[in-house]
Write an enzyme that holds these catalytic residues in place. Structure first.
Site, PDB file in Angstrom:
ATOM      1  N   ALA A  13       0.821  -1.221   0.000  1.00  0.00           N
ATOM      2  CA  ALA A  13       0.000   0.000   0.000  1.00  0.00           C
ATOM      3  C   ALA A  13       0.847   1.260   0.000  1.00  0.00           C
ATOM      4  O   ALA A  13       1.964   1.279   0.517  1.00  0.00           O
ATOM      5  CB  ALA A  13      -0.921   0.007   1.222  1.00  0.00           C
ATOM      6  N   GLY A  49       7.292   0.670   5.033  1.00  0.00           N
ATOM      7  CA  GLY A  49       8.059  -0.249   4.195  1.00  0.00           C
ATOM      8  C   GLY A  49       7.908   0.058   2.720  1.00  0.00           C
ATOM      9  O   GLY A  49       8.882   0.050   1.955  1.00  0.00           O
ATOM     10  N   CYS A  50       6.684   0.329   2.310  1.00  0.00           N
ATOM     11  CA  CYS A  50       6.417   0.616   0.902  1.00  0.00           C
ATOM     12  C   CYS A  50       7.021   1.946   0.475  1.00  0.00           C
ATOM     13  O   CYS A  50       7.462   2.105  -0.666  1.00  0.00           O
ATOM     14  CB  CYS A  50       4.910   0.608   0.649  1.00  0.00           C
ATOM     15  SG  CYS A  50       4.146  -1.000   0.967  1.00  0.00           S
ATOM     16  N   THR A  51       7.040   2.907   1.375  1.00  0.00           N
ATOM     17  CA  THR A  51       7.639   4.204   1.056  1.00  0.00           C
ATOM     18  C   THR A  51       9.155   4.072   0.927  1.00  0.00           C
ATOM     19  O   THR A  51       9.773   4.660   0.026  1.00  0.00           O
ATOM     20  CB  THR A  51       7.275   5.247   2.128  1.00  0.00           C
ATOM     21  OG1 THR A  51       5.853   5.336   2.230  1.00  0.00           O
ATOM     22  CG2 THR A  51       7.824   6.607   1.771  1.00  0.00           C
ATOM     23  N   ALA A 104       9.738   2.435  -2.438  1.00  0.00           N
ATOM     24  CA  ALA A 104       9.474   3.362  -3.537  1.00  0.00           C
ATOM     25  C   ALA A 104      10.604   4.385  -3.688  1.00  0.00           C
ATOM     26  O   ALA A 104      11.050   4.684  -4.801  1.00  0.00           O
ATOM     27  CB  ALA A 104       8.145   4.081  -3.296  1.00  0.00           C
TER      28      ALA A 104
END
Length: 231
Positions: free
Chosen positions: A120, A125-127, A130
């Site tokens: 998401a 973690g995703c940031t 990215a």
């Protein structure tokens, strides 16, 4: 100047609470070894923990787990394996990007492409992942590869996410997780959390790498670059 992706810059992000019924029912021991006089259910005491990698808060308050024997046919389907594997050609897709434009996998035919599925937008973690792709984007371009991120977030969420962190690559909206399911991306936490999986597809449309690591998001960049530089 690019925005920082430290844990402090993401502290204000809301936590996700996972439903207690999303965990698998524990398998019952064989009848021969089962103590029939014992209770058929057990309870987990209230626990709560946070993941600095995922930005999730998992809470379980008196989760009751009732063991239930599974038939042989059910046991066969208890584990889901990725449908897309090294050496295969993945299913095509057509999704909308952060600007609302339609993008198909076939658009990248003739050049390597890195397709990474992530849980998401705006979770720590995703940031981190990215931003790591962003920081190494020139290296991907030098290798002649495109980078495409896919999650179940809508296009508005992707647009805000890409703008906030100045992401120079495409983010696709897979609402309903249709493509994720077609590719067979495995979930984590017994399927409660969408998995974090990266695919490197060569110029002929053949998968050369499948990398899964939920807890070390930046490793996806290292592994994909290593593979691309060897092609």
């Amino acid at each position: 100047m690019l925005p920082l992706c430290s844990s402090s810059s993401m502290a204000a992000n809301p936590s996700l609470t996972l439903p207690t019924n999303s965990f698998l029912t524990l398998l019952h021991p064989p009848p021969s070894s089962r103590n029939t006089s014992s209770s058929s259910s057990s309870s987990l005491s209230s626990t709560s923990f946070n993941s600095q990698f995922l930005g999730l808060k998992l809470s379980h308050s008196s989760i009751s787990i009732t063991p239930s024997p599974l038939s042989s046919s059910s046991r066969k389907g208890a584990f889901v394996f990725a449908k897309v594997s090294k050496g295969s050609k993945p299913p095509g897709f057509t999704l909308k990007d952060q600007d609302g434009k339609t993008v198909s996998l076939s658009k990248y035919k003739g050049k390597p492409v890195v397709v990474y599925f992530y849980p998401a937008d705006e979770t720590p973690g995703c940031t981190k992942q990215a931003c790591a792709f962003r920081d190494s984007y020139e290296k991907f371009k030098k290798a002649g590869a495109e980078v495409v991120g896919i999650s179940g977030d809508d296009t508005a969420s992707h647009k805000a996410f890409a703008k906030k962190y100045k992401l120079p690559y495409t983010l696709l909206s897979d609402e309903g997780n249709k493509v994720r399911k077609e590719w067979g991306v495995p979930g984590d936490f017994f399927g409660s959390l969408p998995g974090r999986e990266t695919y490197v597809i060569d110029k002929n449309g053949v998968v050369q790498l499948v990398y899964n690591n939920q807890f070390q998001p930046e490793k996806h960049i290292d592994e994909t670059l290593k593979l691309l530089q060897s092609l």
